[in-house]
Structure formats: structure tokens, C-alpha cells
Design an enzyme around this catalytic site. Structure first.
Site, PDB file in Angstrom:
ATOM      1  N   PRO A   1       0.835  -1.213   0.000  1.00 54.90           N
ATOM      2  CA  PRO A   1       0.000   0.000   0.000  1.00 54.90           C
ATOM      3  C   PRO A   1       0.865   1.256   0.000  1.00 54.90           C
ATOM      4  O   PRO A   1       1.859   1.334   0.741  1.00 54.90           O
ATOM      5  CB  PRO A   1      -0.802  -0.128   1.293  1.00 54.90           C
ATOM      6  CG  PRO A   1      -0.908  -1.601   1.512  1.00 54.90           C
ATOM      7  CD  PRO A   1       0.405  -2.173   1.021  1.00 54.90           C
ATOM      8  N   CYS A   2       0.497   2.215  -0.835  1.00 54.74           N
ATOM      9  CA  CYS A   2       1.413   3.311  -1.134  1.00 54.74           C
ATOM     10  C   CYS A   2       1.047   4.639  -0.481  1.00 54.74           C
ATOM     11  O   CYS A   2       1.679   5.652  -0.748  1.00 54.74           O
ATOM     12  CB  CYS A   2       1.472   3.512  -2.653  1.00 54.74           C
ATOM     13  SG  CYS A   2      -0.143   3.873  -3.394  1.00 54.74           S
TER      14      CYS A   2
END
Length: 432
Positions: free
Chosen positions: A128-129
Site C-alpha cells: 500500500p502506497c
């Protein structure tokens, strides 16, 4: 006999932080076989299960079961009716779990059971960024430094250490290179080099690889330095830049029936209004899927104030080729106090070129993805549908996103475009 064995070898992969499966779908299209998908979001896991069922049924000449599922899908139900019609081992390849210090050993045990004696050829995935993205850092402020998602790359490395793949693909936002002064990226490089891997990193633009979206993402590829005692022949995959003669409105959207704001149902069957022979891009990319219909062509309801803004935004884009500046709207239409930043919060999809980047915020509202309605009126303007968003990410029309409309938008916005993933996978397969 040796040549025959080489031709029939099955290349396998594990997908970490799998989301709705955009990266995985590209690898499956290129001929890879998934051993496990690991994802924390329940709805995304359900989507992965449904897609795994699709691939099993397709491989065994039983797609009519999947077609029947789509045609009779009930609102607000998961895919259990479909999953019950394929072997449990297929559904079990999706592991719904959060990868972390307290869970990783249990996940390893499940993956070990799933892979059996199979070798893992490649590990793929993108943590997840939010902690690396510009928007995430702006929203979270100093707290971003303490966000545990900054450390997820370390768990990715633990999977590499345990399963010893020939190569790995690590996808993320551009901010990965600069977040925390570049420390996570440098640390990732150091850790994989200690395990005997070289890696290279390039920014790939989706519109240069068969996707009608100007999406930029960091694609890191790593490979074993030494194979069987000699320097390996692996390297960063060559991805030739492709010219894009196609347009969003004409080549991606025009075979879907007209929708007004709030029209459509999440699970209803939708017939095309143009034959595939008139849609060369959809044919070439495989986006039209396996059936003569699609689903999830549902548009958000929109209030009158937003529709007035949508009309102004569409008119301005079509007539002047300019984006709307929120601060320049008539005062009576401005409902946000902030007129200093995020002034492009109402954004029209370019009908005559490629779309701007589709992101997960599309789950919150559709203002940043206004449909480019020709000759717009207050009755006809709207934001894009779930299916249109999926097409912008090059998902095939037979891909069904489980969960709610909001969840589907989020899954789509978080995904890697399928066609870009396929290009990467095909180039890697040639090396393997």
C-alpha cells in the site's frame, strides 16, 4: 524431449498485497500460474476468489457456469454461489490476511501448503502506497513518518528470502523514491542485494504500453545475480514504447449504453451498443472479455450543485481545452472553503486522448473523473461508472468486483493496469 519440457514448463508466482488482482491478471494472461494471493481487504479478496474461479472454469471449458453467475448475480451478495462450483483448492489460493510481524509466520505456513513441491519462479506485488504518495504525505503531515506502511517493503523481502524466486516485481508510486529522504528505497536495494539479487528501477507510463491512461508508476524488477554457479542472464525487462492512436471516448467508452447520474445497477447485465468489429482497441487489448455483455455499468447519483459544476467543467474542457479552476467558479457553487489548494478537484476525462491517473480516491467521489459528455446538459452530466473506471485500468469486461460500488471503485483505483502488467510479464517470461 528436453525442448518439449521447456515449452510445457509452468511458471509460478506469489502475489503480495494483491488488491483486486490487476498485476496478477496480467501475469496470468502471459501464461503464469498463481500459487497464492495475499491481501488484507475482504472485498478485494472476494474479487480475487471470483477471478480465480473464472480462470479455473475457463481452463476447463466450463465458462457457462461463470456466465450464469454474472447473469443471475444478486445485489449485496458475495461470490459464494460461484466459489462452491469450483474446487476448494482454487478458492484457497486467496489468503485474506494483513502482512505484518504477528501474521507472517502463519501466512508462510499457508503458502507452503499451497505451493507444495512447486518452485516459486517470481514474486510480484506492491505494498500500500499511501505513506509514499504525495497526496498521502500532504494529508498525514508529520504522522506519515510513523506510518507502519513505510516498513511493508521489509516483509516483501522476507518472502523473497523464504521462497528464493528467480525474479521479483515491486510496483509503487513515484514517491517511493523520495519518501523519508529516499531511505526506504535505499534500504530495499540493500536488503535484496544481501540476498543475492540485483535490481533496477524505472518509471513506466501506462499510456506507452497499451493503456488509455497517463498513469506513472515505479516498477522495480529484481533478479538473481548467480544461477547454477554462473552470472545469470536476467536483466530489467525491455518494454518498447507503443504509440497510442486511440481515444477514450471513441475507442474505450462508446460501445457502452448511455447513463445518467444514478442510473444502472451494480449487478445487472448490460448489452453493448456497438459490435466488437467497430471497437479495434477493445479487441486488441482484450478488454471486451469473453461474453456479449458486461456488468457494473453503474453511475453515481449527483446533486444539482455538482451537476452545475460538472457542466461548466465539461464545457470548458471541450470548448477551450482547459481544466476548471475551482476558485474561479461562481461563488454560489463553491461549497468548499478551501480555494487555495486542490483547485483541480473537478476534472474531466479527456475524450480525445488518454485519461489522467485513476486513483483510489475515486471511491470517495467522482468529481475528479467527470464523464466527457458531448453537448452536456444538467440532466446528462455525470461521473464515470464502475465499468468505465475498470476499462481505464484495462480490466476485461468479464472481471467482476465483489463488494459495494464504493469498494469496487477503491479496488480499481488501487490496481495496476492489467495490460501494463501483461507487458511486464511477457518480457519476463521470455527471460525465464
Amino acid at each position: 524431449m528436453i525442448k518439449l519440457m521447456e515449452k510445457t514448463k509452468i511458471y509460478t508466482f506469489i502475489d503480495l498485497f494483491a488488491g483486486a488482482g490487476g498485476l496478477s491478471e496480467g501475469f496470468v494472461r502471459a501464461g503464469f500460474t498463481p500459487l497464492a494471493h495475499i491481501e488484507m481487504d475482504k472485498n478485494a479478496c472476494n474479487t480475487l476468489k471470483t477471478r480465480s474461479a473464472f480462470h479455473y472454469l475457463q481452463k476447463n471449458g466450463m465458462l457457462s457456469i461463470y456466465e450464469d453467475y454474472l447473469k443471475h448475480k444478486e445485489e449485496r451478495t458475495d461470490g459464494q454461489k460461484l466459489w462452491n462450483q469450483v474446487p476448494k483448492s482454487i478458492i484457497d489460493t486467496t489468503i485474506c490476511a494483513t502482512i505484518g510481524e504477528n501474521t507472517i509466520d502463519g501466512i508462510f505456513k499457508k503458502v507452503d501448503q499451497l505451493k507444495g513441491n512447486n518452485k516459486v519462479d517470481i514474486i510480484i506485488g506492491g505494498p500500500p502506497c499511501q505513506a509514499y504518495s504525495v497526496a498521502g504525505r500532504a494529508r498525514m503531515g508529520k504522522k506519515v513518518e510513523e506510518d507502519p506502511r513505510n516498513e511493508l517493503y521489509k516483509y516483501y523481502v522476507q518472502f523473497i528470502k523464504r521462497y528464493d524466486p528467480e525474479m521479483f516485481v515491486f510496483e509503487n508510486v513515484l514517491g517511493l523514491l523520495t519518501a523519508k529522504r529516499g531511505e526506504p528505497f535505499a534500504d530495499l536495494k540493500r536488503l535484496v542485494e544481501e540476498l543475492g539479487y540485483d535490481m533496477d528501477c524505472k518509471v513506466q507510463v501506462a499510456s506507452q504500453h497499451g493503456v488509455l491512461q497517463n498513469r506513472q508508476r515505479v516498477i522495480i524488477v529484481g533478479w538473481k545475480r548467480i544461477v547454477k554457479g554462473i552470472k545469470s542472464p536476467y536483466h530489467y525487462p525491455e518494454l518498447p514504447v507503443e504509440k497510442c492512436p486511440y481515444q477514450v471516448l471513441r475507442d474505450l467508452f462508446s460501445d457502452l449504453p448511455v447513463r445518467k447520474a444514478g442510473e444502472g445497477k451494480f449487478s445487472e447485465v448490460v448489452s453493448y451498443v456497438k459490435p466488437l468489429s467497430e471497437m479495434p482497441y477493445l479487441n486488441k487489448s482484450g478488454i471486451r472479455g469473453k461474453f456479449n455483455f458486461t456488468t457494473q455499468h453503474v453511475a453515481r447519483p449527483t446533486n444539482e450543485n455538482d451537476r452545475k459544476i460538472y457542466k461548466i467543467a465539461v464545457d470548458k474542457w471541450l470548448n477551450e481545452h482547459q481544466r476548471l479552476n475551482y476558485a474561479q467558479l461562481p461563488m454560489e457553487l463553491q461549497t468548499h472553503r478551501n480555494t487555495k489548494t486542490f483547485l483541480n478537484r473537478f476534472n474531466v476525462v479527456d475524450p480525445y486522448g488518454c485519461c489522467h491517473t485513476v486513483v483510489a480516491h475515486i471511491a470517495m467521489d467522482g468529481h475528479y473523473y467527470i464523464y466527457p459528455t458531448l453537448n452536456p446538459t444538467l440532466e446528462t452530466v455525470r461521473s464515470i461508472t464502475v465499468r468505465e473506471a475498470a476499462r481505464l485500468q484495462s480490466f476485461p469486461d468479464d472481471y467482476f468486483f465483489e463488494g459495494s460500488r464504493t469498494s469496487a471503485f477503491k479496488q480499481i483505483g488501487n490496481a495496476v493496469p492489467v495490460v501494463l502488467a501483461q507487458r511486464i510479464a511477457e518480457a519476463i517470461k521470455k527471460m525465464l
